[in-house]
Structure formats: C-alpha cells, structure tokens
Design a protein around this motif. Sequence first.
Motif, PDB file in Angstrom:
ATOM      1  N   HIS A 290       0.805  -1.225   0.000  1.00 57.71           N
ATOM      2  CA  HIS A 290       0.000   0.000   0.000  1.00 57.71           C
ATOM      3  C   HIS A 290       0.837   1.273   0.000  1.00 57.71           C
ATOM      4  O   HIS A 290       0.496   2.256  -0.636  1.00 57.71           O
TER       5      HIS A 290
ATOM      6  N   ILE B  97       1.394  -6.559  -4.629  1.00 57.46           N
ATOM      7  CA  ILE B  97       0.087  -6.340  -4.016  1.00 57.46           C
ATOM      8  C   ILE B  97      -0.370  -7.681  -3.446  1.00 57.46           C
ATOM      9  O   ILE B  97      -0.280  -8.707  -4.118  1.00 57.46           O
TER      10      ILE B  97
ATOM     11  N   HIS C 135      -2.940  -9.282  -2.995  1.00 54.33           N
ATOM     12  CA  HIS C 135      -3.885 -10.146  -3.720  1.00 54.33           C
ATOM     13  C   HIS C 135      -3.308 -10.679  -5.027  1.00 54.33           C
ATOM     14  O   HIS C 135      -3.919 -11.489  -5.698  1.00 54.33           O
TER      15      HIS C 135
ATOM     16  N   ASP D  49      -8.047  -6.078   4.068  1.00 54.79           N
ATOM     17  CA  ASP D  49      -8.157  -5.312   2.838  1.00 54.79           C
ATOM     18  C   ASP D  49      -9.402  -5.806   2.122  1.00 54.79           C
ATOM     19  O   ASP D  49      -9.580  -7.006   1.946  1.00 54.79           O
TER      20      ASP D  49
ATOM     21  N   HIS E 131     -10.401  -5.932  -0.858  1.00 51.42           N
ATOM     22  CA  HIS E 131     -10.320  -6.655  -2.131  1.00 51.42           C
ATOM     23  C   HIS E 131      -9.813  -8.086  -2.000  1.00 51.42           C
ATOM     24  O   HIS E 131      -9.453  -8.725  -2.983  1.00 51.42           O
TER      25      HIS E 131
ATOM     26  N   SER F 118      -2.779  -1.902 -10.117  1.00 55.10           N
ATOM     27  CA  SER F 118      -3.676  -2.283  -9.022  1.00 55.10           C
ATOM     28  C   SER F 118      -3.957  -3.780  -8.997  1.00 55.10           C
ATOM     29  O   SER F 118      -3.662  -4.500  -9.951  1.00 55.10           O
ATOM     30  N   CYS F 119      -4.564  -4.215  -7.894  1.00 53.46           N
ATOM     31  CA  CYS F 119      -4.888  -5.632  -7.737  1.00 53.46           C
ATOM     32  C   CYS F 119      -6.029  -6.040  -8.655  1.00 53.46           C
ATOM     33  O   CYS F 119      -6.298  -7.222  -8.824  1.00 53.46           O
TER      34      CYS F 119
ATOM     35  N   CYS G 264       0.755  -0.722  -4.807  1.00 55.41           N
ATOM     36  CA  CYS G 264      -0.625  -0.265  -5.030  1.00 55.41           C
ATOM     37  C   CYS G 264      -0.644   1.092  -5.740  1.00 55.41           C
ATOM     38  O   CYS G 264      -1.580   1.415  -6.459  1.00 55.41           O
TER      39      CYS G 264
ATOM     40  N   CYS H 220      -3.630   3.599  -6.991  1.00 50.42           N
ATOM     41  CA  CYS H 220      -4.957   3.070  -6.688  1.00 50.42           C
ATOM     42  C   CYS H 220      -5.511   3.752  -5.449  1.00 50.42           C
ATOM     43  O   CYS H 220      -6.687   4.059  -5.389  1.00 50.42           O
ATOM     44  N   LEU H 221      -4.653   3.965  -4.456  1.00 50.05           N
ATOM     45  CA  LEU H 221      -5.125   4.679  -3.269  1.00 50.05           C
ATOM     46  C   LEU H 221      -4.170   5.774  -2.820  1.00 50.05           C
ATOM     47  O   LEU H 221      -4.454   6.471  -1.857  1.00 50.05           O
TER      48      LEU H 221
ATOM     49  N   ASN I 131      -9.940   0.207  -9.051  1.00 51.71           N
ATOM     50  CA  ASN I 131     -11.279  -0.275  -8.698  1.00 51.71           C
ATOM     51  C   ASN I 131     -12.174   0.727  -7.994  1.00 51.71           C
ATOM     52  O   ASN I 131     -13.328   0.448  -7.726  1.00 51.71           O
TER      53      ASN I 131
ATOM     54  N   ARG J 255      -9.972   9.453  -3.731  1.00 52.49           N
ATOM     55  CA  ARG J 255      -9.314   8.149  -3.686  1.00 52.49           C
ATOM     56  C   ARG J 255      -7.887   8.178  -4.223  1.00 52.49           C
ATOM     57  O   ARG J 255      -6.994   7.518  -3.721  1.00 52.49           O
TER      58      ARG J 255
HETATM   59  S1  SF4 Z   1      -7.446  -1.938  -4.008  1.00 55.68           S
HETATM   60 FE1  SF4 Z   1      -5.692  -0.724  -4.526  1.00 55.68          FE
HETATM   61  S2  SF4 Z   1      -4.881  -0.199  -2.522  1.00 55.68           S
HETATM   62 FE2  SF4 Z   1      -6.234  -1.933  -2.187  1.00 55.68          FE
HETATM   63  S3  SF4 Z   1      -4.911  -3.722  -2.365  1.00 55.68           S
HETATM   64 FE3  SF4 Z   1      -5.753  -3.328  -4.376  1.00 55.68          FE
HETATM   65  S4  SF4 Z   1      -4.200  -2.086  -5.385  1.00 55.68           S
HETATM   66 FE4  SF4 Z   1      -3.791  -2.006  -3.220  1.00 55.68          FE
END
Ligand code: SF4
Lengths: 199, 455
Positions: free
Chosen positions: B63, B107, B109, B128, B130, B334-335, B395, B398-399, B417, B423
């Motif tokens: 992250h 990441i 995931h 998390d 996701h 991103s994931c 990440c 993405c955030l 996402n 965000r």
């Molecule tokens: S949603 Fe974004 S911040 Fe959350 S784990 Fe996936 S890539 Fe990382």
Amino acid sequence: MNEKIIEITGKAVPLRGDDIDTDRIIPARFMKCLTFDGLGQFAFYDVKYGEKGEEKEHVLNSPDFKGHAILISGRNFGCGSSREHAPWALKGMGIRCIIARSYAEIFANNCSSLGIPALAVDENIADELLKMVEDDPAVDFSIDLLGKRLYSGNRTFPFHIPENYRLALVEGRWDTTSMLMESLEDIERANKRLPAFID
Amino acid sequence: MSQNLLNKVWDIHRIKTLPTGQDQLFISLHLIHEVTSPQAFGMLKERGLKVLYPERTFATVDHIIPTDKRERPFDDGLAEGMIRTLEENTGENGISYFGPESDHQGIVHIMGPELGLTQPGLTIACGDSHTSTHGAFGAIAFGIGTSQIRDILATQTMALSKPKVRRINIDGTLKKGVYGKDLILKIIADLGVNGGIGFAYEYGGEVIDNMSMEERMTICNMTIEGGARVGYVNPDEKTYEYLKGRRYAPKDFDAAVKEWKKLASPQDAEYDDVYTLDVSDLEPMITWGINPGQALGVGDRIPEDADEQACAFMGFERGQVLKGTQIDVAFIGSCTNGRISDLRIAAEVVRGRKVSPGVRALVVPGSRSVADQAEREGLHTIFKEAGFQWREPGCSMCLAMNPDKLIKRELCASSSNRNFIGRQGSPTGRTILMSPAMVAASAIIGRISDVRDML
Ligand code: SF4
C-alpha cells in the motif's frame, strides 16, 4: 468481557447522503499511523476542509452540532475500504452510535468490534430523524439496545441491528478475542485437519 | 438439491456457533500488509498474547511502498516506519515476509495466487476489502478490519455470519475489446453498489468458464464494490493448471485436486438468489461518477436522472457523452488489473504509438514477478518507448498512500477499482474506471477513447 453497552443518550449530527465511503470518512493519507489514537481530528477531513486547510461550510463544522454523539446518515454507509481507521476516526470525533438506512458489511462489523452500535432504520424514519435534528440541533435521543427502541421526547422509533451485534454489545462481548479463545482445543484440531502451507 | 461451494467450505471451517449467534470460523490462510496490521500486533502485545499459528500468516508490503526509488530508508519517514514495523512484527513472530527486496513482493492479492497460497476450498482473510480476489480459485475470501486481524493472529478464527449465495450466470460471448473489467463494472451497475449486502456472489456460466484465471480474479476482486464481501468461481481444470508447480501448492497435487473437485457447486446446487446476464452486446464500460456503480458504455450518455452531487464533483452534465473528454493522467496497475495479462493487452494497444503530450502515464506492475515477466517479454520497452513511466510494484495510484497521486482537479483514466472522491490522493482529483486496454487507448489519444477503434 467489555463494558456492556445497553443505553446511549445524546444529541445527533445529520449527515445527509448515500454511499458515504470510508475513503471519505478518513482519507488514505491519514492512515500512515501505527496506532488508532488521534484519528478523530482527521475524520471527514476533505469534507470539512478545503485544499488550503480552510473550513468549509458544512454541517460537520457547524457549532450547532459540535461534540454530538450520534451520527445520522443514508444508505450503504461506510462502503469501500475495510479500514478500521474509519470507525476509529468516528469514535475519536466523539461518535458513540450511528443511525443510517443501511451499512456496508465490513464497516458494520468493524463498528461492532469497537462497541459502536450501527443501527439501521427505514427510509421514512431516517428522513424524519434528519429533519428533526436539522430543525432543532439540541434534540435529545436515547437508544435502548435491550428494548430495541430509539426515543426522543415522547416519540419512539424502531431500528434494526443484527441480533449477534446487539447481543455482543449488551452482553459486553464485542471485543471478540476472549470469546474466540475459549475454543482453543477445537481450533487445534481444525489446524491439524486443514491443509498447511509447505515451502 | 445439493450444497454450493460456499456452504461446503463454511462447514469444513466452522468451529462452533458463538453465544452471539455468529459462527466461529477457522481461517486457513491469513494475509497481512503494512497498513492495517501494526495496530493488531499492538493490541496483541497489550494483552500479552502471541501469534497462534504463524505458519498460516504471510506478509508483504504494497500500500505505502514507493514505486520509483526503493533505497532504504524511504524518503517518507512514515512509510519507512510502517514497513519497518511490519518487518519487526513478522520477524518477532516467525511470519513469512516478502519484503521490498523479495522476488515475490507485490500487491497482497497478486502475491497470494502467484505463490500458490491461494487454493480452492480455503477460507482466506486479509485486512483489505479486495481480498475477494482470491475467490477466483474457489476459496472463500473476504476483507476484514484490524480487530479481526488481531482475532486471527491470536486464535486463527473469527466471528462471522454466513452469507447467502447469489449465483450470477454470465451467458453469451464477449466482443473483441471487452474484458472482465467491463463485465464486473456492468454487474455492479446493474445490481447496485449495495446490491450484494448479505450475499456472496458465485460467478458462473459460459463466459466465466472461458475466462483465464487472471480475468476471473478481476471479476472477484471488484465483488466488494457491489456490496458483496465474498465473490468466487468454482474451481476447474484452469484453476488446477494455474496452481500446479507453484511454490506453496500442495506437494501431493493429484490428491489435492481430487479433494478440490468435490467442493465445486454441482449442477443442482441450491442458491438463495440467481441473476443471469447476457453480455453479447456489452460495450467497454467507463464510470462517470463517484462510485463504481455509476458506469456506462463508453459511447453512452450520462443518464438524465444521474446523481447531482456526483455530476457536480466530476464536472460532467447529465446527458453528456464522455468519449472524447480530455484526460490528464493514465494509470495501469492495481490488484484489479495489474497482472501480466493486463500488461500484455495494454502493451498491444500501445505498441508503436506515443502517449499524447500532456498526459502523465504510469504502468505499475502488481508484483515483482509480474514486473520480471513483463521485462522478459520486453513489455516495459514498449511502454517506455511510448512515453509511459515503468514503475516498481505496489498499489501506487490506486489509493495514493505513496507519492503517486493526482494533483488538484486532474482527470485520471484508471484501471483500478474505486472512483471515490479523493481516492487517488487529491481531494478534488477525478477518476474514470475502465479496463487496462481502455486506459492504454485513452493515454495514446489523450481523451477517453474506445479501444476497439485501435485494435
Ligand atoms: S485496491 Fe488498490 S490499494 Fe487496495 S490492495 Fe488493491 S491495489 Fe492495493
């Protein structure tokens, strides 16, 4: 065992809107922290402050609602990220109970773990409560988790809360670790039975 | 009627019913990262508890990690502090850790499936939302808060209510230029961002059957954006094929496959709800608003009854067509869409073309092994020659907990996402979610574009 949360009394803050996500409750940049202490000051930061840190015109900044313990909002409150920082930030700003039309599941779960009742009310009741508070910020509420009723003056309103969360709160079992530790033998059996990860 | 996969996996992992009425569920695999775990270790220490089964928890950093400079200490002292805390916590407790130097950092995931940790029939939890991604393998995987991370570290179990199961049948065939990302955006737009509350989504039907594991991960990943905490696909030959030979895959693989096959929902499985969608006419999807359900086909008009607050924030008007709108930033990663197949598709669009002047374009591979693979295939050169920045895994935007952020009102075409307000790191920055192919096309044209015009 924790403190039993049975009755909450206080005044409310009306926060209109649906799908208020946890990024809005606490922006990610304030999650660079090793404890949850002190997050209250960052709750709804970008909702309350402009880019130069100036206070925006917003109900959360209004002196009429400062320090109120009950937050009233719309549908799917707390959606998005699983960050427990969100309910901690609300707790830090003095919120002890939330009333909304519905909640995202992880958020509701996180609230319960912190001993914050997240009560769901029907749409017409949510509208009425929001209006009551907007008309008179000083109106008092009292929440009875045993009788499952919300009182204000001589009026009563029903609310919903999943029974497991309600029991956890009123019986003081909302901090789940000790309850889970009661089954360590069964856990050990499951650990032996279920596949392990071998490098 | 027979049991669906969720019910079977639940029964296998259920320890007992708690006094509160919830189930105590054993969590076979626990994944952690630097942002939501330090407080959990802190709570554990406070109570004098130790990690019960450290061999069931795996950690990485994603992250907060910078994606440009990787020299330690990181420029951001807070980021350095959080990562160091994870290093201490995993070290002290004997938890496997794939840090910035590791071949498997990425990441969380993306790391789990790559290592073969993510397997059919497991219960998987991670701090998390996701975590639903791992459901692509027929696992029951969900996001949790930090108090539950503490519970799992201390007891390998958590308190949870069993969700209902909604079967989502996807029929038809996807047109060229339409991907898993478009499909999940369509499902969320149809069922609503809160349509899945109380449900797990089981995805199936010929479209899902035909999808690669990576595309299935994209679909399961965004399940949480539809309000469902769990999304899964029944395991099949593709699942086993993907897992075979991976580092933590079962050593007696054939025996494991035999068990996994028993878990898949049979034809006559029972569901609490069924939803069917034919996607033969599906167009590439883009979001116009401030939640992932506010999405439409790339050529469509913003609805006449569109939410006013969302339109005002985005600076769009009801009835407007977004195709052709100028963008400032393009983010591939991103994931949801930072895996090798995503980068291959995007590189195909980009090959031999140039990013439009004035667009800041980034490719952030989802993991070190994705980055390595892409570099072996020369994808990084294609991106770099086109004017994309080629970054280290994380990440990222993405955030935007690391230095990769939108600035002011910038408009970003993003393969991530969430298009929530703020965000991507600027309180006024704006996000348009789309597939990586669409981001690549929009980066080249400099405007929101239909990738099908470039294939
Ligand atoms: S949603 Fe974004 S911040 Fe959350 S784990 Fe996936 S890539 Fe990382």
